[in-house]
Design a protein around this motif. Sequence first.
Motif, PDB file in Angstrom:
ATOM      1  N   LEU A  72       0.577  -1.179  -0.026  1.00 51.51           N
ATOM      2  CA  LEU A  72      -0.103   0.077   0.143  1.00 51.51           C
ATOM      3  C   LEU A  72       0.935   1.280  -0.054  1.00 51.51           C
ATOM      4  CD1 LEU A  72      -2.683  -1.113   2.473  1.00 51.51           C
ATOM      5  CD2 LEU A  72      -2.666  -1.495   0.091  1.00 51.51           C
ATOM      6  N   GLN A  74       1.593   5.477  -1.160  1.00 52.97           N
ATOM      7  CA  GLN A  74       0.982   6.784  -1.176  1.00 52.97           C
ATOM      8  C   GLN A  74       1.935   7.789  -1.453  1.00 52.97           C
ATOM      9  OE1 GLN A  74      -2.701   8.905   0.951  1.00 52.97           O
ATOM     10  NE2 GLN A  74      -0.854   9.029   2.231  1.00 52.97           N
ATOM     11  N   ALA A 104      -2.629   5.319  -3.363  1.00 51.25           N
ATOM     12  CA  ALA A 104      -3.767   6.164  -2.899  1.00 51.25           C
ATOM     13  C   ALA A 104      -3.506   7.708  -3.546  1.00 51.25           C
ATOM     14  CB  ALA A 104      -3.900   6.446  -1.285  1.00 51.25           C
ATOM     15  N   TYR A 112      -4.756   8.201   2.376  1.00 47.98           N
ATOM     16  CA  TYR A 112      -4.951   7.417   3.386  1.00 47.98           C
ATOM     17  C   TYR A 112      -4.523   8.410   4.683  1.00 47.98           C
ATOM     18  CZ  TYR A 112      -3.866   3.218   0.391  1.00 47.98           C
ATOM     19  OH  TYR A 112      -3.720   2.525  -0.688  1.00 47.98           O
ATOM     20  N   ARG A 113      -5.478   8.106   5.345  1.00 52.31           N
ATOM     21  CA  ARG A 113      -5.578   8.975   6.838  1.00 52.31           C
ATOM     22  C   ARG A 113      -4.812   8.487   7.709  1.00 52.31           C
ATOM     23  NH1 ARG A 113     -11.859   9.070   8.255  1.00 52.31           N
ATOM     24  NH2 ARG A 113     -11.549   6.834   7.700  1.00 52.31           N
ATOM     25  N   THR A 115      -2.220   4.624   9.022  1.00 53.41           N
ATOM     26  CA  THR A 115      -2.036   3.125   8.535  1.00 53.41           C
ATOM     27  C   THR A 115      -2.996   2.022   8.735  1.00 53.41           C
ATOM     28  OG1 THR A 115      -1.231   2.525  10.775  1.00 53.41           O
ATOM     29  CG2 THR A 115       0.564   3.287   9.448  1.00 53.41           C
ATOM     30  N   ASP A 117      -6.197   3.129   8.101  1.00 62.81           N
ATOM     31  CA  ASP A 117      -7.187   3.601   6.974  1.00 62.81           C
ATOM     32  C   ASP A 117      -6.464   3.095   5.817  1.00 62.81           C
ATOM     33  OD1 ASP A 117      -9.491   5.102   6.158  1.00 62.81           O
ATOM     34  OD2 ASP A 117      -7.862   6.405   5.202  1.00 62.81           O
ATOM     35  N   ALA A 118      -5.439   3.059   5.731  1.00 61.28           N
ATOM     36  CA  ALA A 118      -4.781   2.557   4.514  1.00 61.28           C
ATOM     37  C   ALA A 118      -5.389   0.948   4.190  1.00 61.28           C
ATOM     38  CB  ALA A 118      -3.538   2.227   4.361  1.00 61.28           C
ATOM     39  N   GLN A 121      -9.292   0.945   3.358  1.00 63.77           N
ATOM     40  CA  GLN A 121      -9.641   1.628   1.900  1.00 63.77           C
ATOM     41  C   GLN A 121      -9.450   0.057   1.166  1.00 63.77           C
ATOM     42  OE1 GLN A 121      -8.793   5.295   0.288  1.00 63.77           O
ATOM     43  NE2 GLN A 121      -8.253   6.480   2.333  1.00 63.77           N
ATOM     44  N   ASN A 122      -8.560  -0.438   1.422  1.00 62.76           N
ATOM     45  CA  ASN A 122      -8.288  -1.636   0.408  1.00 62.76           C
ATOM     46  C   ASN A 122      -8.844  -3.017   0.703  1.00 62.76           C
ATOM     47  OD1 ASN A 122      -6.328  -0.529  -1.718  1.00 62.76           O
ATOM     48  ND2 ASN A 122      -5.537   0.288  -0.035  1.00 62.76           N
ATOM     49  N   HIS A 236      -6.840   6.921  13.035  1.00 63.24           N
ATOM     50  CA  HIS A 236      -6.841   5.689  12.171  1.00 63.24           C
ATOM     51  C   HIS A 236      -5.357   5.060  11.663  1.00 63.24           C
ATOM     52  CE1 HIS A 236     -10.822   7.299  11.111  1.00 63.24           C
ATOM     53  NE2 HIS A 236     -10.296   8.413  10.937  1.00 63.24           N
TER      54      HIS A 236
END
Length: 413
Positions: A72, A74, A104, A112-113, A115, A117-118, A121-122, A236
């Motif tokens: 993941l 960004q 992202a 991503y807000r 770790t 949240d990352a 989101q996936n 998050h």
Amino acid sequence: MRPALFGPSAQTRDALLSSACTVVLAGGRGTRLRELTDMRAKPAVPFGGSSRLIDFTLSNCFNSGLRHVRVLAQYQSHTLTRHIARAWTFPSPFQADSVEVFTARESDDGGYRGTADAVHQNAEILRANAPERVVVLAGDHLYKMDYRAMLDEHVRRDADVTVGCVDVPVDRACEFGVVRRDEDGRVRAFCEKPGRAESTAGTPGWTVASMGVYVFRAELLWRELARDAADPQSSHDFGRDLLPALVARCRVFGHGFAGYWRDIGSPGAYWSAHMDLLGSAPRLDLVDPAWPVRGDVAPLAGARWVPDDRGQGGTVEDSLLYGGGVVRGGHVRRSVLYPGFAIGERSMIEESVVLPGVTLGRQVVLRRVIVDEGCVLPDGIRIGIHPGEDRARFTVTAEGITLVTARMLAAGS
């Protein structure tokens, strides 16, 4: 030596590994590394010649038999996708199923807000193969670890979550997530980067820190990520939010790791990790056929050291010189030189790290210096000798390590 295999049988082990989904968190910038991450993601920072920081985590995965790896990304994600496409394209000696990179958006309303949240989101993609367990790993730490032992312990303890743990000095506890375990290994408290920490019983001056290595029961993780995402008070983050909350409600255990582990959190730590590669018995040995660390596989000519313009040869002492470079009558001592270096006549390099494609002119002196990729140092420049002068042009750390980048050189020319 290869870590001992775990598990009662190869069949059980293979089933456990095939039912796991592995997520590598590689979205952060790594601001504490200063200018080293201005133009690249922190996990894409070079380390060990042809490798990047993320290659240590990815190599651990495939050496351990974890075959479904999702990265993941960004910040400066192109630096990671480019390297992974070059170094982790299969078929290869690692007959893995896949390494995929998910990126992202880096806008005000996206990205991503944190770790946790990352992963959230996936989650839909990660859940596609219905994994029973999810292994979550930081993509910017240096260590060689067989994750099979941790997975086995996670199953034997019927844990909801298992946290990889390592001993660290108490005076550095503020840099890590600090873990308090009971005598059975169950985690009773988790505090991310506390202001102060107490020594672990029986080990004065040391405490237990999280390695950024986690194993989750999959359905629990998806549920907790959804709950966290809906919490407006949460940052998050796994260490700040998710794990402290789970300790009180779930079976969270710590898995102890006694090998080499380093969080590359600053230029000083980056320099120190390179020094750990040197010596007759290096703390981090990259020459280990039983546990190979993969990197860029582009073929390079061997490194050369040749006489200078006066016919005098150079010297190399306790150093690593990677392919495609040349030393012309210079002197290199306790240093790491990456591919593509060119060292001019009568230059002297001591306890320094020279990243790829660096050119040094004649009679250059470097002492305890990190030279970033692509720098061209003019004849006669001396860095690391007079810290006061260096601070006017370069970054000098509290440990006395000088960081030099192409932008700094251009600004001072």
